[in-house]
Design a protein around this motif. Structure first.
Motif, PDB file in Angstrom:
ATOM      1  N   ARG A 171       0.806  -1.225   0.000  1.00  0.00           N
ATOM      2  CA  ARG A 171       0.000   0.000   0.000  1.00  0.00           C
ATOM      3  C   ARG A 171       0.839   1.275   0.000  1.00  0.00           C
ATOM      4  N   SER A 172       2.142   1.126  -0.182  1.00  0.00           N
ATOM      5  CA  SER A 172       2.981   2.326  -0.244  1.00  0.00           C
ATOM      6  C   SER A 172       2.580   3.164  -1.450  1.00  0.00           C
ATOM      7  N   PRO A 173       2.396   4.470  -1.285  1.00  0.00           N
ATOM      8  CA  PRO A 173       1.986   5.316  -2.400  1.00  0.00           C
ATOM      9  C   PRO A 173       3.117   5.638  -3.367  1.00  0.00           C
ATOM     10  N   VAL A 174       4.344   5.295  -2.982  1.00  0.00           N
ATOM     11  CA  VAL A 174       5.511   5.552  -3.833  1.00  0.00           C
ATOM     12  C   VAL A 174       6.410   4.319  -3.804  1.00  0.00           C
ATOM     13  N   GLY A 175       7.453   4.331  -4.608  1.00  0.00           N
ATOM     14  CA  GLY A 175       8.410   3.242  -4.581  1.00  0.00           C
ATOM     15  C   GLY A 175       9.089   3.178  -3.219  1.00  0.00           C
ATOM     16  N   LEU A 176       9.290   1.966  -2.733  1.00  0.00           N
ATOM     17  CA  LEU A 176       9.856   1.806  -1.396  1.00  0.00           C
ATOM     18  C   LEU A 176      10.935   0.725  -1.406  1.00  0.00           C
ATOM     19  N   VAL A 177      12.146   1.127  -1.037  1.00  0.00           N
ATOM     20  CA  VAL A 177      13.285   0.208  -0.961  1.00  0.00           C
ATOM     21  C   VAL A 177      13.774   0.173   0.481  1.00  0.00           C
ATOM     22  N   LEU A 178      14.003  -1.028   1.001  1.00  0.00           N
ATOM     23  CA  LEU A 178      14.508  -1.212   2.355  1.00  0.00           C
ATOM     24  C   LEU A 178      15.942  -1.704   2.268  1.00  0.00           C
ATOM     25  N   ARG A 179      16.845  -1.058   3.021  1.00  0.00           N
ATOM     26  CA  ARG A 179      18.269  -1.366   2.878  1.00  0.00           C
ATOM     27  C   ARG A 179      18.946  -1.516   4.236  1.00  0.00           C
ATOM     28  N   ARG A 180      19.735  -2.565   4.373  1.00  0.00           N
ATOM     29  CA  ARG A 180      20.558  -2.757   5.568  1.00  0.00           C
ATOM     30  C   ARG A 180      21.814  -1.892   5.465  1.00  0.00           C
ATOM     31  N   PRO A 181      22.434  -1.588   6.568  1.00  0.00           N
ATOM     32  CA  PRO A 181      23.692  -0.827   6.528  1.00  0.00           C
ATOM     33  C   PRO A 181      24.779  -1.527   5.719  1.00  0.00           C
ATOM     34  N   ASN A 182      24.711  -2.865   5.586  1.00  0.00           N
ATOM     35  CA  ASN A 182      25.718  -3.595   4.815  1.00  0.00           C
ATOM     36  C   ASN A 182      25.451  -3.576   3.311  1.00  0.00           C
ATOM     37  N   GLY A 183      24.382  -2.891   2.922  1.00  0.00           N
ATOM     38  CA  GLY A 183      24.083  -2.737   1.501  1.00  0.00           C
ATOM     39  C   GLY A 183      23.030  -3.681   0.949  1.00  0.00           C
ATOM     40  N   GLN A 184      22.661  -4.725   1.680  1.00  0.00           N
ATOM     41  CA  GLN A 184      21.597  -5.623   1.219  1.00  0.00           C
ATOM     42  C   GLN A 184      20.293  -4.842   1.100  1.00  0.00           C
ATOM     43  N   THR A 185      19.585  -5.049   0.016  1.00  0.00           N
ATOM     44  CA  THR A 185      18.348  -4.308  -0.207  1.00  0.00           C
ATOM     45  C   THR A 185      17.224  -5.237  -0.643  1.00  0.00           C
ATOM     46  N   VAL A 186      16.002  -4.761  -0.413  1.00  0.00           N
ATOM     47  CA  VAL A 186      14.821  -5.455  -0.902  1.00  0.00           C
ATOM     48  C   VAL A 186      13.812  -4.396  -1.331  1.00  0.00           C
ATOM     49  N   ALA A 194      10.250  -3.199  -1.542  1.00  0.00           N
ATOM     50  CA  ALA A 194       8.955  -3.456  -0.923  1.00  0.00           C
ATOM     51  C   ALA A 194       7.804  -3.021  -1.822  1.00  0.00           C
ATOM     52  N   HIS A 195       8.075  -2.044  -2.672  1.00  0.00           N
ATOM     53  CA  HIS A 195       7.019  -1.582  -3.591  1.00  0.00           C
ATOM     54  C   HIS A 195       7.677  -0.887  -4.783  1.00  0.00           C
ATOM     55  N   LYS A 196       7.273  -1.280  -5.981  1.00  0.00           N
ATOM     56  CA  LYS A 196       7.795  -0.641  -7.184  1.00  0.00           C
ATOM     57  C   LYS A 196       6.984   0.607  -7.489  1.00  0.00           C
ATOM     58  N   GLY A 197       7.674   1.648  -7.885  1.00  0.00           N
ATOM     59  CA  GLY A 197       6.980   2.882  -8.207  1.00  0.00           C
ATOM     60  C   GLY A 197       7.949   4.031  -8.262  1.00  0.00           C
ATOM     61  N   ALA A 198       7.423   5.216  -8.550  1.00  0.00           N
ATOM     62  CA  ALA A 198       8.244   6.423  -8.595  1.00  0.00           C
ATOM     63  C   ALA A 198       7.436   7.576  -8.005  1.00  0.00           C
ATOM     64  N   PRO A 199       8.109   8.489  -7.335  1.00  0.00           N
ATOM     65  CA  PRO A 199       9.525   8.481  -6.966  1.00  0.00           C
ATOM     66  C   PRO A 199       9.835   7.364  -5.967  1.00  0.00           C
ATOM     67  N   VAL A 200      11.109   7.154  -5.719  1.00  0.00           N
ATOM     68  CA  VAL A 200      11.538   6.074  -4.833  1.00  0.00           C
ATOM     69  C   VAL A 200      12.028   6.636  -3.502  1.00  0.00           C
ATOM     70  N   VAL A 201      11.597   6.001  -2.426  1.00  0.00           N
ATOM     71  CA  VAL A 201      12.076   6.325  -1.082  1.00  0.00           C
ATOM     72  C   VAL A 201      12.894   5.133  -0.591  1.00  0.00           C
ATOM     73  N   THR A 202      14.083   5.401  -0.081  1.00  0.00           N
ATOM     74  CA  THR A 202      14.945   4.348   0.446  1.00  0.00           C
ATOM     75  C   THR A 202      15.053   4.493   1.955  1.00  0.00           C
ATOM     76  N   VAL A 203      14.743   3.427   2.665  1.00  0.00           N
ATOM     77  CA  VAL A 203      14.796   3.416   4.126  1.00  0.00           C
ATOM     78  C   VAL A 203      15.951   2.516   4.536  1.00  0.00           C
ATOM     79  N   THR A 204      16.897   3.065   5.296  1.00  0.00           N
ATOM     80  CA  THR A 204      18.072   2.307   5.720  1.00  0.00           C
ATOM     81  C   THR A 204      18.063   2.119   7.229  1.00  0.00           C
TER      82      THR A 204
END
Length: 211
Positions: free
Chosen positions: A145-160, A162-172
């Motif tokens: 249900r994220s209204p925008v693109g959502l990327v979740l990232r660990r401090p070690n760089g691993q990412t997943v 969570a939602h495809k879209g634009a603009p993109v928000v990255t949460v670390t």
């Protein structure tokens, strides 16, 4: 042999006991008593637990939860600690690990972080990796249900994603923090958020999670 789920079960029961029956939680409108009743019903009343995921059954499930909530608080805590009967699928090790590890971790933080003063729990690397793997497998469901693109990232760089879209928000952040963020506890997590200011505000206010 202890498992992650068993450890989280006992930690959660201890947190509920320390907080007392009328303490607030991050579950909207629920006190610790309400949360304890929810946990008991989820494992012990299959006829009511369906209401947690099937909307037409929600009213009946809530009625049964309320019936449990009036029981003595100590009794509810003991039910949580001992777990369901051997006849319940939740008593099977594999099911317990799969269904309860994240459930108990998140609800434990719902109790811990409801107060004014809290700090992130220090997780051992093995458990952090377990939470990350769970997040990887459920991110798209939690972030749908994220209204925008959502990327979740660990401090070690691993990412997943969570939602495809634009603009993109990255949460670390650390896996536990990212998991709580994805479960809709955005305002009670310690993370770094990158992206367009408006998009970041949208993600912070989005209804993420299973509900």
């Amino acid at each position: 042999m202890s498992t992650h789920a068993k450890r989280e079960r006992l930690l959660l029961a201890d947190l509920l006991e320390s907080a007392g029956p009328e303490a607030p939680t991050l579950c909207a409108g629920w006190t610790t008593r309400d949360l304890a009743a929810h946990l008991v019903v989820r494992e012990r009343r299959a006829d009511a637990a369906g209401g947690m995921v099937i909307k037409p059954l929600a009213a009946r499930g809530e009625r049964i939860r309320e019936e449990f909530a009036v029981r003595p608080y100590d009794e509810l805590l003991q039910m949580i600690r001992t777990g369901p009967s051997r006849m319940s699928p939740f008593s099977w090790k594999q099911v317990d690990e799969a269904a309860n590890t994240v459930e108990f971790f998140v609800h434990g933080e719902d109790v811990r972080r409801a107060g004014l003063e809290w700090k992130p729990r220090s997780l051992d690397p093995v458990f952090a990796d377990v939470l990350w793997r769970r997040l990887e497998s459920s991110a798209k469901l939690l972030g749908r249900r994220s209204p925008v693109g959502l990327v979740l990232r660990r401090p070690n760089g691993q990412t997943v994603v969570a939602h495809k879209g634009a603009p993109v928000v990255t949460v670390t952040g650390e896996p536990g923090e990212l998991l709580l963020f994805a479960f809709g506890r955005q305002e009670k997590t310690r993370v770094e958020i990158e992206g367009d200011e408006q998009a970041v505000a949208q993600v912070k206010g989005a209804r993420l999670g299973l509900g």
